[in-house]
Design an enzyme around this catalytic site. Structure first.
Site, short mmCIF file in Angstrom:
data_model
loop_
_atom_site.label_atom_id
_atom_site.label_comp_id
_atom_site.label_asym_id
_atom_site.label_seq_id
_atom_site.Cartn_x
_atom_site.Cartn_y
_atom_site.Cartn_z
N ASN A 181 -2.83 2.66 -14.50
CA ASN A 181 -1.85 1.77 -13.88
C ASN A 181 -0.50 2.47 -13.87
O ASN A 181 -0.19 3.26 -14.76
CB ASN A 181 -1.75 0.46 -14.65
N GLU B 70 7.88 7.58 -8.97
CA GLU B 70 6.45 7.23 -8.98
C GLU B 70 5.64 8.15 -8.07
O GLU B 70 4.51 8.54 -8.41
CB GLU B 70 6.27 5.79 -8.48
N LEU C 206 -4.83 -9.46 -13.48
CA LEU C 206 -5.38 -8.91 -14.71
C LEU C 206 -6.88 -8.70 -14.57
O LEU C 206 -7.59 -9.55 -14.02
CB LEU C 206 -5.11 -9.87 -15.88
N ILE C 207 -7.36 -7.56 -15.04
CA ILE C 207 -8.80 -7.29 -15.03
C ILE C 207 -9.26 -6.91 -16.43
O ILE C 207 -8.48 -6.41 -17.24
CB ILE C 207 -9.17 -6.18 -14.03
N HIS D 97 3.57 1.45 -13.79
CA HIS D 97 4.50 0.34 -13.96
C HIS D 97 5.92 0.84 -13.66
O HIS D 97 6.29 1.93 -14.11
CB HIS D 97 4.43 -0.19 -15.39
N LEU E 160 -1.79 -6.81 -8.95
CA LEU E 160 -1.11 -7.78 -9.81
C LEU E 160 -2.04 -8.65 -10.64
O LEU E 160 -1.57 -9.40 -11.49
CB LEU E 160 -0.22 -8.68 -8.94
N GLY F 227 0.78 -1.23 0.00
CA GLY F 227 0.00 0.00 0.00
C GLY F 227 0.81 1.28 0.00
O GLY F 227 0.32 2.33 0.42
#
Length: 217
Positions: free
Chosen positions: A118, A190, A105-106, A120, A103, A25
């Site tokens: 997303n 990020e 896949l949707i 990466h 992690l 998180g």
């Protein structure tokens, strides 16, 4: 998908985020810290964890956030798993779904096209795709000896690390860097890039042209 689309701004209220997690998180914590600092005008009505032992669940609960666990193994297929996720997102009336180290896949339904992002931990299209996640990415970066890595925020589609790239940030990689050191440097990038892209989304400054994300300054 539409070939040409300008995403509408969210005006006069905070952007409502769903944050999907599979680990500690840290990205969720970053969002909340940016909000507390007045740098990100968001609400987080929903956190979804892909497994019950995610460290991020405790962080969400400590922040007073609703957190639901939806495990892929509890569903026969990706479509049913995804439907459960997006049904919760609809109920929470979220504007944007953010994958934060999620992690699984949707499959993204039509009403959430260009509303799922997303991040990466590499510069797509390098070091991405199925099997490239978390520390494995940084290990591959060091093993290959590249001189620059970084992170990418993109709209998610139904493939791993695919969909229009919205923003990228680079970090240098020294020949003596370990995967842990690369990971730490990329995470710092990020922490700035993801909130920046979310602000662009909220301001309606992202346009989709021929399946590319174009930023209108």
């Amino acid at each position: 998908m539409n070939a040409d689309l300008t995403l509408a701004p969210v005006q006069n209220r905070p952007l409502k985020l769903a944050v999907l997690i599979s680990g500690g998180g840290t990205t969720l914590t970053n969002f909340l810290e940016k909000r507390a600092a007045g740098e990100l005008n968001i609400e987080v009505p929903l956190v979804i964890a892909s497994r019950p032992d995610c460290g991020g669940i405790a962080k969400a609960e400590a922040a007073g956030l609703r957190c639901e666990v939806i495990r892929r193994r509890d569903f026969e297929n990706t479509q049913d798993f995804s439907a459960a996720i997006f049904n919760l997102c609809r109920e929470a009336e979220v504007d944007l779904v953010t994958l934060a180290g999620f992690l699984s896949l949707i499959h993204i339904p039509d009403d959430f096209q260009y509303r799922v992002m997303n991040i990466h931990p590499a510069l797509i299209p390098a070091f991405c795709g199925h099997g490239f996640y978390g520390h494995k990415v940084h290990e591959a970066v060091v093993a290959r000896g590249v001189k620059v890595s970084g992170c990418t925020v993109h709209f998610a589609d139904n493939e791993y690390d695919h969909g229009p790239i919205i923003g990228q940030s680079t970090v240098p990689v020294k020949g003596t860097d370990t995967p842990d050191e690369v990971a730490a440097n990329v995470f710092q990038a990020e922490c700035e890039l993801y909130p920046h892209v979310i602000r662009l989304f909220a301001a309606g400054k992202i346009k989709i042209v021929d399946r590319r994300a174009v930023i209108e300054e």
